[in-house]
Design a protein around this motif. Structure first.
Motif, PDB file in Angstrom:
ATOM      1  N   ARG A 132     -20.149   5.882  23.298  1.00 28.27           N
ATOM      2  CA  ARG A 132     -19.248   4.802  22.906  1.00 28.27           C
ATOM      3  C   ARG A 132     -18.872   4.984  21.439  1.00 28.27           C
ATOM      4  O   ARG A 132     -19.746   4.878  20.556  1.00 28.27           O
ATOM      5  N   PRO A 133     -17.608   5.238  21.142  1.00 27.52           N
ATOM      6  CA  PRO A 133     -17.216   5.388  19.729  1.00 27.52           C
ATOM      7  C   PRO A 133     -17.574   4.135  18.940  1.00 27.52           C
ATOM      8  O   PRO A 133     -17.441   3.017  19.439  1.00 27.52           O
ATOM      9  N   SER A 193     -17.798  -2.541  18.077  1.00 26.48           N
ATOM     10  CA  SER A 193     -17.027  -1.511  18.761  1.00 26.48           C
ATOM     11  C   SER A 193     -17.084  -1.665  20.266  1.00 26.48           C
ATOM     12  O   SER A 193     -16.589  -0.823  21.000  1.00 26.48           O
ATOM     13  N   ILE A 203     -15.517  -3.157  23.011  1.00 25.98           N
ATOM     14  CA  ILE A 203     -14.263  -3.838  23.296  1.00 25.98           C
ATOM     15  C   ILE A 203     -13.703  -3.371  24.621  1.00 25.98           C
ATOM     16  O   ILE A 203     -14.123  -2.344  25.166  1.00 25.98           O
ATOM     17  N   THR A 206     -10.597  -2.486  25.267  1.00 22.67           N
ATOM     18  CA  THR A 206      -9.574  -1.449  25.195  1.00 22.67           C
ATOM     19  C   THR A 206     -10.213  -0.076  25.440  1.00 22.67           C
ATOM     20  O   THR A 206     -11.211   0.247  24.815  1.00 22.67           O
ATOM     21  N   VAL A 246     -11.160   3.657  24.975  1.00 24.57           N
ATOM     22  CA  VAL A 246     -11.172   4.519  23.792  1.00 24.57           C
ATOM     23  C   VAL A 246     -11.492   5.936  24.231  1.00 24.57           C
ATOM     24  O   VAL A 246     -12.310   6.151  25.128  1.00 24.57           O
ATOM     25  N   GLN A 247     -10.834   6.884  23.601  1.00 28.05           N
ATOM     26  CA  GLN A 247     -11.116   8.280  23.902  1.00 28.05           C
ATOM     27  C   GLN A 247     -12.505   8.656  23.411  1.00 28.05           C
ATOM     28  O   GLN A 247     -12.896   8.295  22.306  1.00 28.05           O
ATOM     29  N   THR A 248     -13.216   9.418  24.197  1.00 27.46           N
ATOM     30  CA  THR A 248     -14.531   9.859  23.758  1.00 27.46           C
ATOM     31  C   THR A 248     -14.923  11.122  24.526  1.00 27.46           C
ATOM     32  O   THR A 248     -14.092  11.706  25.230  1.00 27.46           O
ATOM     33  N   ILE A 249     -16.164  11.531  24.367  1.00 29.34           N
ATOM     34  CA  ILE A 249     -16.658  12.695  25.103  1.00 29.34           C
ATOM     35  C   ILE A 249     -17.949  12.325  25.820  1.00 29.34           C
ATOM     36  O   ILE A 249     -18.624  11.361  25.466  1.00 29.34           O
ATOM     37  N   THR A 293     -13.279  12.172  27.933  1.00 26.31           N
ATOM     38  CA  THR A 293     -13.231  11.035  28.855  1.00 26.31           C
ATOM     39  C   THR A 293     -12.751   9.819  28.084  1.00 26.31           C
ATOM     40  O   THR A 293     -12.408   9.917  26.902  1.00 26.31           O
TER      41      THR A 293
END
Lengths: 356, 356, 356, 356
Positions: free
Chosen positions: D103-104, D299, D301, D303, D305-308, D315
């Motif tokens: 999770r960013p 963080s 949320i 919305t 979010v792009q992550t790995i 993903t």
């Protein structure tokens, strides 16, 4: 107690090698307002100083201590006190042999194994010369605990013990061995002369007593006063055993013999014995604090010893440097310093936690 | 080493009183990824557990340890490991006598002098019951140093020493005394039975050996391995003396006898002796690390002893609680735990500083 | 972090006063085998050295650093590194005024309240001169983290901020302000000249960035990397605020703007932004570590200020000593040093705990 | 400040994960003789407790604190105080998504990078749930400093600042935002409702003030009061900036505006301003100690979010757990606790070193 620092509220850090330009200590946490000058520290250094008799190393060091910080107009300011002692007689001899082969009983191999390299000049950091810095720091610690009187002396050299019935405080500074029993002095003299002549060395037992320690110092469970003293004494070069009060002797006592009975006293309890050496449960009881430590004979001797080189080859080594035939002697002032350092810290911690 | 925490990189903190609801330890700095469950710790606690023979206190405690944090899916996560042991058999007996008068040899007076008050129930924080938490923490420490094998055993009880020629590792767990010499077992049994019957207690000497410690552990000068071990062992209840290797015996050796000569070995040097107990200059040499400690006879005995009350009045006291006739016995698993805790910290510090 | 020591495995202790004979640092825990000589440290001291432009104090100090221990044949030995800088230009001026009355904004009153006495000469221990010792220690720390590149620069003086679109690393050492934006240099020059002429001083903001910090440094929860950096930066004289990454700006962001999204990268994740300043959960992420700190305008100014004397009488004071019109400028090399010291410790702690 | 311990003489260690069986703190070094029961701690925990309004996470935790040691007959004994809070509402939801992808803005990636594994359940150790243990420990710290009154409140949410002219202490506990300005409450309410509905979150600024701190607390140079506060506050989850007194505002002041002038007062000096926030030279001046901290929007949320993933694949992630739309709100009681913990330690250190 990490690396080269010792203590909690009253903390000191030492630095320096046997043959570097200087060595020193930074004393941090010293209370402000104490009268302090070099003259307060020098006498303790003079007691530890080498070259004062034929029974200690012939290295000539004035061991003059300088105060570089933490004192203003003759009083401590509460900021770190930097103490420095310049090395003067670090002889430019050839250390290639020591650099090449490990001296058994010395820290040579262990330092190499730990760090991958070492300073071979006079033992580098592992030299007992570092204890000069402790003695200087201990001089500051003494000012923090004026209520306490500390004295260390030897009770045994080369298996020859003092006669406790002749114990006399006044004798301690009357001979080159810090021996409290005048009758034992000639015996030690003879034993040490014989050891010197045969290129050998002798072990010793040092006892250190602190009078005037009030009840309540020491912070259980892992800053117990005896635990801190054990750590402090075991950190002195060549020490292999530490005991408090009756020490190993307690293993042969029965419960009824070991408990120090109490009667009412004028100022706290009156103890009928001091098997405990002034510490119970890690806390001072108000009785004299008694610690004893055993010092091995120095491993710098003229007899060839089998060893290996850095490259793992078999060889023999004879240690020709200037050394003490009995390192236990000069350990007495060091033991006093460590006792003072531990007690100063214990006093401040106790005051901090409890306000007493 | 401040208050109730011990260690630098691998650090533990213990809490709890003899008769409180529970006691425990927080282990901080444990490396991540180690397999850990309660089953890894319980066997060590079972060795220390009271009530397992007539030679230890009759208090019945299952000493079941719970892991409350720091482990996920059976592996340590690098976060603090909280260990808790509930007290079960804290008997609701009357502690008014102990609250009123000081038991000589116990920490009663010292705690009062330090803190101005104390928990009198079973000795409160000064009780050896706290060592259960150390043993649990030590179980975690062992996982950090799988290369090391630690074993502690008794070598002397009540002045009766084992016969070293009959030393057999396999015997240690075959008798209630952690005695490595089967021939000595009946002698200790008789001595302890006699002491119990007369309401007395006996002192003891515990030896603890760590095999497999590589050369290079220990951080001079004030986190020397022997200094840390001395602090750790002296912090164990009833310990009054600690020695490394030949210990106090070195005081009677000559330099040429004491230096452990070296020959080339397959993997580092081959030492021809181990007077040093595996530590030189505060650093491990790769030889077995040998530490010995003396434990006093417990002061909880049936013989009346003179003492004073909290109000300073003269009185006598007889300690009637459940106690060990020889606290040295159950100190063996505690000594192992402290050795493991010191070594785990030394390993991480060495790795941190040098990458080795 | 106690008194005058900072750090865990890589730890330094500073000592010395503004007008004492010398000041210094003892660096303890430095890994062995690193190439180190005075020439490695002097350039950093030269950057911080006073008297290099009209925008810093006119005190003339060569700030020549000497290494007194811990190095043998050009390599660190793993033992404490003692660094000393002699004070040369401690003017024998009259400090009776400062001794008598408290300078508002200076530590005079606070030191007196704490210690009951103080060294008034140039601020004594509270002088920013102490930061020379940090810069020397920081030079050693840099050798421990060769993978990291650290640079500090000013982003604001007297309310005049740089234009980030003109940011140029190469400019930082091209002007006396460590300003990365050539266009701002003349503006700062004018503002500082005006401040100097009117006997005033200006505040500033310093930014410090570390590139190359791998993911995984920082030890939660109370040795978090950002927590350590905050402590380190706030300990610098005149700093009143510290922020990481977007810092106070995050208070105005929404969750979807603040999370730094990730894409797959060649070597760990590729972050699409760095609002976090390279630290999340107290642990480095592999992005640049960004810290910013605000420095107050020095309180040594020519405008008379109301104050009181040591005796509590009302008076006015004008500070006439040699001072920096903007202490923020010389804080840049100090910020770099503190960043290096924190990172070196974090690296060793991470290696110690995890072996990585 | 190493790993999970904070403080010197008054030290606490926390343990526990978001979804483990419990979490807790061990407070070590607390002075003896203080009246303490769970009822003294519970009110502070209740202030921080989740689920009390629609503006905080809906996790339902009673946060009932138990005292497991260190207290006897209602008074602290000077031994460690073990505090435990059981987790009740750790939902058995599926954490496989969080375990799989980072999770960013959360500590997921950083923990994995550091430790090689992590507890994904509710953030594990990195969860703000740990701050419950700090609040409990802070409750003990408050008892050590009865002379000090601490209050924290929010001064900004989502860019909407309070109107300082309407500041009213009495309002702070009258609304779910710890807002001292009744006029701002409806604005924050509206902003937070909007953020919640859009699945977003808002940042905030918390201010914490301690009245009654006497002059002289704080131990320069590396245990400066502001340095310790900065470390303490920056260790709170989501905090990205810390400032003392005027903080970043000082960068825009001139020297003559920033120095807090003094006049004679009845009890120490009367300061004419408090730009310094009660701390100069790292030592308290007797003025109110003022610290402010910026908290990022959570963080978690809705919305995407792009992550790995852990395997490095690209993903997207949407965080669906129970979370605070503004973590700044519940940070206020945590800030108070950290302030209390720092001040209690500073008081004991000052008393220990100087006897004052």
């Amino acid at each position: 107690m990490s690396y080269n620092s010792f203590g909690n509220l009253f903390r000191f850090t030492t630095w320096g090698e046997s043959h570097g330009p200087a060595l020193g200590a930074v004393v941090d946490g010293c209370p402000p307002g104490l009268a302090l000058s070099e003259a307060d520290l020098q006498p303790w250094l003079d007691k530890r100083r080498p070259g004062t008799s034929r029974f200690t190393t012939q290295r000539q060091e004035p061991d003059a201590v300088r105060i570089l910080s933490g004192v203003y107009e003759g009083r401590t300011t509460g900021t770190p006190i930097s103490l420095m002692i310049e090395n003067v007689d670090q002889r430019s001899k050839d250390y290639s042999e020591v650099a090449r082969a490990y001296r058994p009983g010395h820290a040579d191999y262990a330092y190499d194994a730990k760090y991958g390299l070492r300073d071979p000049r006079g033992g580098g950091r592992s030299s007992a010369r570092e204890t000069a810095a402790r003695v200087a720091a201990g001089g500051v610690a003494r000012l923090v605990i004026p209520e306490v009187k500390i004295r260390a002396y030897l009770v045994e050299i080369g298996g020859i013990a003092i006669d406790r019935s002749r114990f006399d405080d006044a004798e301690i500074d009357n001979n080159p061995f810090f021996c409290p029993d005048a009758g034992t002095v000639p015996l030690w003299e003879a034993a040490l002369d014989a050891a010197r002549k045969s290129g050998s060395s002798l072990g010793a037992i040092v006892e250190c007593v602190a009078d005037g320690v009030p009840a309540g110092w020491g912070a259980p469970l892992y800053a117990k006063l005896d635990s801190q003293l054990a750590a402090a004494c075991m950190s002195i070069n060549a020490v292999k055993g530490v005991e408090i009060g009756d020490g190993f002797g307690v293993a042969r006592l029965r419960g009824e013999d070991n408990a120090d009975a109490m009667r009412p006293g004028n100022d706290g309890p009156l103890f009928l014995a001091n098997h405990a050496g002034g510490i119970v449960g890690g806390i001072s009881t108000g009785q004299p604090v008694v610690v004893r430590m055993a010092l091995k004979p120095t491993s710098s001797i003229l007899t060839p010893v089998q060893t290996i080189t850095r490259d793992g080859e078999a060889t023999e080594i004879v240690t020709k440097g200037r050394h003490d035939p009995c390192v236990g002697i000069r350990a007495a002032p060091v033991a006093e310093a460590m006792m003072a350092l531990v007690l100063a810290d214990a006093k401040l911690m106790q005051r901090g936690q409890t306000g007493r």
